[in-house]
Design an enzyme around this catalytic site. Structure first.
Site, mmCIF file in Angstrom:
data_model
loop_
_atom_site.group_PDB
_atom_site.id
_atom_site.type_symbol
_atom_site.label_atom_id
_atom_site.label_comp_id
_atom_site.label_asym_id
_atom_site.label_seq_id
_atom_site.Cartn_x
_atom_site.Cartn_y
_atom_site.Cartn_z
ATOM 1 N N SER A 189 1.006 -1.383 -0.232
ATOM 2 C CA SER A 189 -0.327 -0.451 -0.068
ATOM 3 C C SER A 189 0.610 1.366 0.356
ATOM 4 C CB SER A 189 -0.727 -0.414 1.084
ATOM 5 O OG SER A 189 -1.747 1.089 1.241
ATOM 6 N N TYR B 99 -1.163 -0.529 10.893
ATOM 7 C CA TYR B 99 -1.701 -0.874 8.911
ATOM 8 C C TYR B 99 -0.316 -0.030 8.522
ATOM 9 C CZ TYR B 99 -3.480 -1.626 4.697
ATOM 10 O OH TYR B 99 -3.360 -1.717 2.754
ATOM 11 N N LYS C 267 2.565 -2.613 6.169
ATOM 12 C CA LYS C 267 2.651 -2.478 4.880
ATOM 13 C C LYS C 267 4.799 -2.519 4.135
ATOM 14 C CE LYS C 267 -1.366 -3.665 3.792
ATOM 15 N NZ LYS C 267 -1.246 -5.568 2.490
HETATM 16 N N1 LIG Z 1 -8.737 -0.854 -0.585
HETATM 17 C C1 LIG Z 1 -7.450 -0.026 -1.359
HETATM 18 O O1 LIG Z 1 -8.260 0.467 -1.492
HETATM 19 C C2 LIG Z 1 -6.129 -0.704 -0.713
HETATM 20 C C3 LIG Z 1 -5.174 0.353 -1.012
HETATM 21 C C4 LIG Z 1 -3.584 -0.356 -1.212
HETATM 22 C C5 LIG Z 1 -3.713 -1.438 -0.433
HETATM 23 N N2 LIG Z 1 -4.820 -2.542 -0.624
HETATM 24 C C6 LIG Z 1 -4.567 -3.897 -0.017
HETATM 25 O O2 LIG Z 1 -5.262 -4.485 -1.107
HETATM 26 C C7 LIG Z 1 -5.605 -5.755 -0.363
HETATM 27 C C8 LIG Z 1 -6.523 -6.584 0.024
HETATM 28 O O3 LIG Z 1 -8.121 -5.284 -0.042
HETATM 29 P P1 LIG Z 1 -9.343 -4.949 -0.194
HETATM 30 O O4 LIG Z 1 -9.406 -3.743 0.139
HETATM 31 O O5 LIG Z 1 -9.388 -6.210 -0.795
HETATM 32 O O6 LIG Z 1 -9.913 -5.773 1.196
HETATM 33 P P2 LIG Z 1 -11.372 -6.648 1.529
HETATM 34 O O7 LIG Z 1 -12.000 -5.993 0.425
HETATM 35 O O8 LIG Z 1 -12.115 -5.938 2.951
HETATM 36 O O9 LIG Z 1 -11.192 -7.663 1.191
HETATM 37 C C9 LIG Z 1 -9.931 -8.340 1.833
HETATM 38 C C10 LIG Z 1 -9.639 -10.369 1.855
HETATM 39 O O10 LIG Z 1 -8.816 -10.928 2.214
HETATM 40 C C11 LIG Z 1 -9.567 -11.922 3.861
HETATM 41 N N3 LIG Z 1 -9.129 -11.565 4.695
HETATM 42 C C12 LIG Z 1 -8.798 -11.083 5.701
HETATM 43 N N4 LIG Z 1 -8.387 -10.789 7.060
HETATM 44 C C13 LIG Z 1 -8.220 -12.081 6.588
HETATM 45 C C14 LIG Z 1 -7.333 -13.363 7.952
HETATM 46 N N5 LIG Z 1 -6.963 -12.794 9.232
HETATM 47 N N6 LIG Z 1 -7.263 -14.131 7.045
HETATM 48 C C15 LIG Z 1 -7.839 -14.629 5.387
HETATM 49 N N7 LIG Z 1 -8.296 -13.424 5.263
HETATM 50 C C16 LIG Z 1 -8.393 -12.950 5.283
HETATM 51 C C17 LIG Z 1 -11.485 -11.144 3.260
HETATM 52 O O11 LIG Z 1 -12.235 -12.369 3.897
HETATM 53 P P3 LIG Z 1 -13.131 -12.420 4.992
HETATM 54 O O12 LIG Z 1 -12.876 -11.386 6.186
HETATM 55 O O13 LIG Z 1 -13.721 -13.302 4.654
HETATM 56 O O14 LIG Z 1 -11.918 -13.152 6.111
HETATM 57 C C18 LIG Z 1 -11.017 -10.648 1.868
HETATM 58 O O15 LIG Z 1 -11.641 -11.838 1.225
HETATM 59 C C19 LIG Z 1 -4.844 -5.600 1.718
HETATM 60 O O16 LIG Z 1 -3.448 -6.402 1.499
HETATM 61 C C20 LIG Z 1 -4.746 -4.034 1.232
HETATM 62 O O17 LIG Z 1 -3.890 -4.031 2.431
HETATM 63 C C21 LIG Z 1 -5.682 -1.793 -0.153
#
Ligand SMILES: NC(=O)c1ccc[n+]([C@@H]2O[C@H](COP(=O)([O-])OP(=O)(O)OC[C@H]3O[C@@H](n4cnc5c(N)ncnc54)[C@H](OP(=O)(O)O)[C@@H]3O)[C@@H](O)[C@H]2O)c1
Length: 242
Positions: A140, A153, A157
């Site tokens: 991130s 957080y 990262k």
């Molecule tokens: N969204 C943004 O703007 C953004 C920006 C920069 C980086 N990121 C990164 O992108 C990645 C994906 O994020 P996202 O935005 O797609 O998040 P999200 O929509 O909250 O999805 C997270 C996924 O991970 C699973 N998960 C979370 N904690 C877990 C655990 N302890 N064990 C197993 N599964 C787990 C969730 O399912 P369950 O809850 O059912 O476990 C879900 O499938 C992350 O690494 C995040 O840091 C996101």
């Protein structure tokens, strides 16, 4: 001789970015091992992904659970090996100023965002080495920018980035490559948690990163090892293919 089916393991593939990456890989003919804690959401993802991927094995559970990690690797081995490991699952933790931060809660963030991906890399490395495989660790911009309220957080990262770069140096010449990908702001559940109560409808859906993923999975892992990509960067390398 026919090419063996390629295999990918994606953590947190039940929604958001992880599901988008799994869709791209499934469409490209990869068999998939997918993970998330909520078994119902994971089953829904499995049903959808099975329309295109040759095989989909769901492994529900928390990536901080050692048995879940072993089950994930066993599932990949059962499919025949591993070409791509995507460490995508991650948690945001509590948003708020560091001076008021409940430090013991850090105890949850580091195991989820750094510890579990590191163990998965350890477990996956022998399988990846057999296929000149690729590790993709999702990072991130919070790893490098000091955003007020997101310190813990961002710290996880930043740690994941250093672990990844260290691994790249240690695995030189051993047939395993690793890269970092910052997806940029995307409209997901985690993003809404990061901006509680705010309208985030102006952020793009995670599908905005699809051109990047298609470009990435066309690359020879050895040629991109150690690189850090910003998936939403307007980069001709992947936008030309869109
Ligand atoms: N969204 C943004 O703007 C953004 C920006 C920069 C980086 N990121 C990164 O992108 C990645 C994906 O994020 P996202 O935005 O797609 O998040 P999200 O929509 O909250 O999805 C997270 C996924 O991970 C699973 N998960 C979370 N904690 C877990 C655990 N302890 N064990 C197993 N599964 C787990 C969730 O399912 P369950 O809850 O059912 O476990 C879900 O499938 C992350 O690494 C995040 O840091 C996101």
């Amino acid at each position: 001789m026919t090419e063996p089916t390629r295999i990918a393991l994606i953590t947190g593939a039940s929604r958001g970015l992880g599901l988008v990456i799994a869709r791209v890989l499934g469409k490209r003919g990869y068999s998939l091992v997918v993970n998330g804690r909520d078994p119902e959401a994971l089953a829904a993802a499995e049903a959808e992904l099975s329309q295109e991927a040759p095989a989909v094995v769901p492994v529900a559970g928390d990536i901080t659970d050692a048995q879940v990690r072993l089950n994930l690797i066993d599932a990949a081995r059962g499919l025949g090996g591993l070409d791509v490991l995507v460490n995508n699952a991650s948690e945001l933790g509590t948003i708020g100023p560091l001076l008021a931060f409940d430090v013991p809660r850090m105890g949850r963030l580091f195991p989820v965002n750094v510890g579990a991906p590191t163990v998965l890399m350890q477990l996956a490395a022998p399988l990846l080495a057999e296929r000149r495989g690729l590790i993709v660790n999702i990072t991130s911009d919070a790893a490098t920018a000091a955003y007020p309220g997101w310190g813990p957080y961002g710290a996880t990262k930043a740690a994941l980035e250093l672990v990844t770069r260290t691994l790249v140096a240690e695995l030189r010449g051993q047939g395993v490559s690793a890269i970092l990908v910052d997806p940029g702001d995307i409209r997901t559940r985690m993003h809404q948690q990061a901006f509680p109560g705010e309208d985030i409808s102006d952020r793009p859906l995670p599908e905005v990163t699809v051109p990047f993923w298609n470009w990435l999975f066309d690359q020879d892992p050895e040629n991109i090892r150690g690189q850090r990509f910003a998936a939403q960067q307007e980069d001709a390398r992947w936008l030309q293919q869109a």
